[in-house]
Design a protein around this motif. Structure first.
Motif, PDB file in Angstrom:
ATOM      1  N   SER A 120       3.766  54.477 -57.875  1.00 52.36           N
ATOM      2  CA  SER A 120       4.934  54.145 -58.459  1.00 52.36           C
ATOM      3  C   SER A 120       5.729  53.136 -57.719  1.00 52.36           C
ATOM      4  O   SER A 120       5.548  53.072 -56.358  1.00 52.36           O
ATOM      5  CB  SER A 120       6.008  55.398 -58.876  1.00 52.36           C
ATOM      6  N   GLN A 121       6.588  52.331 -58.266  1.00 54.53           N
ATOM      7  CA  GLN A 121       7.618  51.465 -57.528  1.00 54.53           C
ATOM      8  C   GLN A 121       9.106  51.634 -57.980  1.00 54.53           C
ATOM      9  O   GLN A 121       9.709  50.680 -58.000  1.00 54.53           O
ATOM     10  CB  GLN A 121       7.063  49.937 -57.477  1.00 54.53           C
ATOM     11  N   GLY A 122       9.119  52.918 -58.230  1.00 58.48           N
ATOM     12  CA  GLY A 122      10.635  53.141 -58.764  1.00 58.48           C
ATOM     13  C   GLY A 122      11.685  53.262 -57.862  1.00 58.48           C
ATOM     14  O   GLY A 122      12.963  53.699 -58.284  1.00 58.48           O
ATOM     15  N   ASP A 123      11.662  53.158 -56.614  1.00 58.13           N
ATOM     16  CA  ASP A 123      12.714  53.397 -55.529  1.00 58.13           C
ATOM     17  C   ASP A 123      13.246  52.132 -55.132  1.00 58.13           C
ATOM     18  O   ASP A 123      13.955  52.017 -54.103  1.00 58.13           O
ATOM     19  CB  ASP A 123      12.116  54.008 -54.385  1.00 58.13           C
ATOM     20  N   VAL A 124      13.065  50.970 -55.963  1.00 56.50           N
ATOM     21  CA  VAL A 124      13.391  49.655 -55.292  1.00 56.50           C
ATOM     22  C   VAL A 124      15.233  49.765 -55.500  1.00 56.50           C
ATOM     23  O   VAL A 124      15.494  49.309 -54.337  1.00 56.50           O
ATOM     24  CB  VAL A 124      13.047  48.387 -56.292  1.00 56.50           C
ATOM     25  N   TYR A 125      15.600  50.084 -56.607  1.00 54.90           N
ATOM     26  CA  TYR A 125      17.045  50.111 -56.628  1.00 54.90           C
ATOM     27  C   TYR A 125      17.694  51.172 -55.865  1.00 54.90           C
ATOM     28  O   TYR A 125      18.884  51.151 -55.280  1.00 54.90           O
ATOM     29  CB  TYR A 125      17.648  50.503 -58.224  1.00 54.90           C
ATOM     30  N   GLN A 126      17.115  52.323 -55.635  1.00 53.74           N
ATOM     31  CA  GLN A 126      17.484  53.333 -54.657  1.00 53.74           C
ATOM     32  C   GLN A 126      17.605  52.812 -53.135  1.00 53.74           C
ATOM     33  O   GLN A 126      18.596  53.186 -52.681  1.00 53.74           O
ATOM     34  CB  GLN A 126      16.931  54.634 -54.924  1.00 53.74           C
ATOM     35  N   ALA A 127      16.700  52.039 -52.903  1.00 50.90           N
ATOM     36  CA  ALA A 127      16.723  51.247 -51.639  1.00 50.90           C
ATOM     37  C   ALA A 127      18.018  50.641 -51.443  1.00 50.90           C
ATOM     38  O   ALA A 127      18.510  50.612 -50.210  1.00 50.90           O
ATOM     39  CB  ALA A 127      15.408  50.625 -51.298  1.00 50.90           C
ATOM     40  N   ARG A 128      18.426  49.721 -52.599  1.00 53.86           N
ATOM     41  CA  ARG A 128      19.484  48.926 -52.255  1.00 53.86           C
ATOM     42  C   ARG A 128      20.592  49.536 -52.552  1.00 53.86           C
ATOM     43  O   ARG A 128      21.791  49.160 -51.782  1.00 53.86           O
ATOM     44  CB  ARG A 128      19.295  47.851 -53.530  1.00 53.86           C
ATOM     45  N   TRP A 129      20.760  50.560 -53.526  1.00 57.00           N
ATOM     46  CA  TRP A 129      22.084  51.281 -53.837  1.00 57.00           C
ATOM     47  C   TRP A 129      22.316  52.691 -53.671  1.00 57.00           C
ATOM     48  O   TRP A 129      23.235  53.261 -54.322  1.00 57.00           O
ATOM     49  CB  TRP A 129      22.361  50.899 -55.543  1.00 57.00           C
ATOM     50  N   GLY A 130      21.458  53.299 -53.184  1.00 57.98           N
ATOM     51  CA  GLY A 130      21.417  54.813 -52.862  1.00 57.98           C
ATOM     52  C   GLY A 130      22.480  55.193 -52.121  1.00 57.98           C
ATOM     53  O   GLY A 130      23.100  56.242 -52.250  1.00 57.98           O
ATOM     54  N   VAL A 131      22.798  54.362 -51.102  1.00 59.30           N
ATOM     55  CA  VAL A 131      23.998  54.535 -50.174  1.00 59.30           C
ATOM     56  C   VAL A 131      25.409  54.099 -50.720  1.00 59.30           C
ATOM     57  O   VAL A 131      25.324  53.152 -51.636  1.00 59.30           O
ATOM     58  CB  VAL A 131      23.895  53.697 -48.788  1.00 59.30           C
ATOM     59  N   HIS A 132      26.673  54.984 -50.943  1.00 63.44           N
ATOM     60  CA  HIS A 132      27.490  54.581 -51.730  1.00 63.44           C
ATOM     61  C   HIS A 132      28.298  53.747 -50.999  1.00 63.44           C
ATOM     62  O   HIS A 132      28.297  53.542 -49.651  1.00 63.44           O
ATOM     63  CB  HIS A 132      28.527  55.871 -51.956  1.00 63.44           C
ATOM     64  N   GLY A 133      29.460  53.040 -51.518  1.00 59.05           N
ATOM     65  CA  GLY A 133      30.152  52.064 -50.835  1.00 59.05           C
ATOM     66  C   GLY A 133      29.370  50.665 -50.754  1.00 59.05           C
ATOM     67  O   GLY A 133      28.300  50.576 -51.117  1.00 59.05           O
ATOM     68  N   ASP A 134      30.365  49.674 -50.354  1.00 54.82           N
ATOM     69  CA  ASP A 134      29.687  48.251 -50.142  1.00 54.82           C
ATOM     70  C   ASP A 134      28.926  48.327 -49.028  1.00 54.82           C
ATOM     71  O   ASP A 134      29.426  48.721 -48.038  1.00 54.82           O
ATOM     72  CB  ASP A 134      30.997  47.295 -49.996  1.00 54.82           C
ATOM     73  N   HIS A 135      27.798  47.754 -49.075  1.00 50.10           N
ATOM     74  CA  HIS A 135      26.964  47.657 -47.798  1.00 50.10           C
ATOM     75  C   HIS A 135      25.827  46.631 -48.298  1.00 50.10           C
ATOM     76  O   HIS A 135      25.618  46.287 -49.287  1.00 50.10           O
ATOM     77  CB  HIS A 135      26.369  48.873 -47.547  1.00 50.10           C
ATOM     78  N   ALA A 136      25.094  46.217 -47.247  1.00 53.47           N
ATOM     79  CA  ALA A 136      23.854  45.651 -47.105  1.00 53.47           C
ATOM     80  C   ALA A 136      22.756  46.161 -46.494  1.00 53.47           C
ATOM     81  O   ALA A 136      22.977  47.304 -45.879  1.00 53.47           O
ATOM     82  CB  ALA A 136      24.133  44.043 -46.554  1.00 53.47           C
ATOM     83  N   ILE A 137      21.532  45.925 -47.150  1.00 53.39           N
ATOM     84  CA  ILE A 137      20.401  46.683 -46.675  1.00 53.39           C
ATOM     85  C   ILE A 137      19.254  45.616 -46.534  1.00 53.39           C
ATOM     86  O   ILE A 137      19.007  44.716 -47.416  1.00 53.39           O
ATOM     87  CB  ILE A 137      19.938  47.799 -47.524  1.00 53.39           C
ATOM     88  N   ILE A 138      18.354  45.804 -45.831  1.00 55.62           N
ATOM     89  CA  ILE A 138      17.101  45.148 -45.700  1.00 55.62           C
ATOM     90  C   ILE A 138      15.895  46.148 -46.173  1.00 55.62           C
ATOM     91  O   ILE A 138      15.741  47.311 -45.537  1.00 55.62           O
ATOM     92  CB  ILE A 138      16.847  44.750 -44.137  1.00 55.62           C
TER      93      ILE A 138
END
Length: 382
Positions: A120-138
């Protein structure tokens, strides 16, 4: 045979790359389909005089690597599915406290326990938005074992350069299939080491005061300098602050250090894009099927091209818009319900050109699945 040529699983290629990048400390909890990473680390790290520890769960695993990173170690953990969900609070702490670390998430079907042994590739959005609050991720990914190696080394380099956690989003197919891997000679791929402060002992040290180039030199916690580390909004000394100007500056820094370097961070592979009228966009194992379709259909005279994303976040909106400007159709190939498809639609003009080719049933998406969607898009029926 050259001793640097080997035949391995994708998970094993990830381990080889982490060791190449200088991994000092791994903490993890075994979970399918990432377990081989922990197993290999348990066997390899002690022989090299480095540290492996199996924790009681994924929460303690990410907390352990955060602590080890603060002491100057290069660190990593690996997980999948519900384990990645458990790591989100620790991931947010590492973002806020600017602690370099690498998290490999070998994706499986979900939610909850889902399909532990299926792709599955279902964690794409969790990787981006799983953390609460405004933030950036790689978040990085790969479609073959050579790229798994390269992107894993790249993940450590980015973590150290930007003082941030970096996520490796592989999937079950990539993690478990076996293929050739050429391990480069030492020095063939640049390795970024920890940037340590030049401030002498006894001199006031500001752990969150960026240099002119934006990088934050670190001091090994428990070493020459005393300083505060917190998950609260903080000032340049690391002490909690609710001063609006301090909070504003901190959040802008956390996001801008990645947002302002999208062009430097993002990587994408192009195939046959020079004359493409139909562009396939894919990543991870799905890109293997997409490339097969492109090469097969081009032999039949169809002008297909492929953009294989290796950086999912920050998303290369400008690049996608530029490369797809002349495309009549854009087909996004992924094994979820359209997570990257949504980002592509945001990136391009005329988003109605964007179509999803997907599977969400735990079965690897095949070239035939993609061809069926292409026939519909081209008005040829099924």
């Amino acid at each position: 045979m050259n001793e640097n040529v080997t035949f391995v699983q994708g998970n094993e290629a990830c381990v080889e790359a982490a060791l190449y990048a200088g991994l000092d400390f791994f903490a993890g909890y075994p979970i399918t389909p990432s377990t081989e990473i922990a197993e290999q680390m348990a066997a390899r790290l002690p022989r090299l005089g480095r540290r492996f520890i199996q924790m009681e769960d994924e929460i303690s695993s990410i907390c352990a690597i955060i602590g080890a990173s603060l002491t100057g170690q290069k660190v990593m953990t690996a997980t999948s599915g519900p384990g990645f969900s458990l790591m989100q609070e620790g991931l947010g702490y590492a973002i806020m406290a600017e602690i370099p670390c690498v998290i490999a998430n070998v994706m499986r079907g979900g939610p909850s326990t889902g399909l532990p042994t299926s792709p599955s590739q279902g964690d794409v959005y969790q990787a981006r938005w799983g953390v609460h609050g405004d933030h950036a991720i790689i978040a990085l990914t790969a479609s073959n074992h050579q790229d798994v190696f390269d992107m894993t080394v790249y993940a450590f380099n980015l973590a150290e350069t930007y003082r941030t956690p970096v996520i490796l989003l592989f999937d079950e197919v990539i993690g478990h299939m076996r293929e050739k891997l050429v391990i480069p000679e030492k020095g063939a791929i640049p390795v970024v080491d920890r940037l340590r402060t030049s401030v002498k002992a006894g001199v006031d040290y500001h752990p969150y005061l960026p240099r002119e180039d934006g990088r934050l030199p670190m001091s090994d916690f428990g070493g020459e300098h005393r300083y505060n580390v917190t998950g609260l909004a903080h000032d340049m000394w690391g002490f909690p602050s609710s001063n609006p100007s301090v909070v504003h500056g901190l959040l802008r820094h956390l996001t801008d250090k990645i947002k302002n370097n999208v062009g430097e961070i993002t990587r994408c592979k192009e195939y046959y894009m020079e004359d493409a009228r139909t562009v396939l966009i894919s990543y991870g194992s799905s890109a293997r099927s997409a490339l097969h379709v492109v090469e097969h259909q081009r032999r039949r005279g169809e002008r297909l091209g492929l953009l294989e994303l290796q950086t999912l976040w920050p998303f290369p909106y400008g690049l996608i818009d530029e490369k797809c400007a002349d495309a009549r159709h854009i087909v996004v190939v992924e094994m979820n319900m359209g997570q990257i498809t949504r980002a592509v639609k945001r990136a391009v003009k005329d988003p109605e050109r964007v179509v999803l080719a997907n599977r969400i049933d735990g079965v690897f998406i095949t070239p035939t699945d993609i061809k069926n969607i292409l026939r519909l898009v081209q008005g040829k029926g099924v």
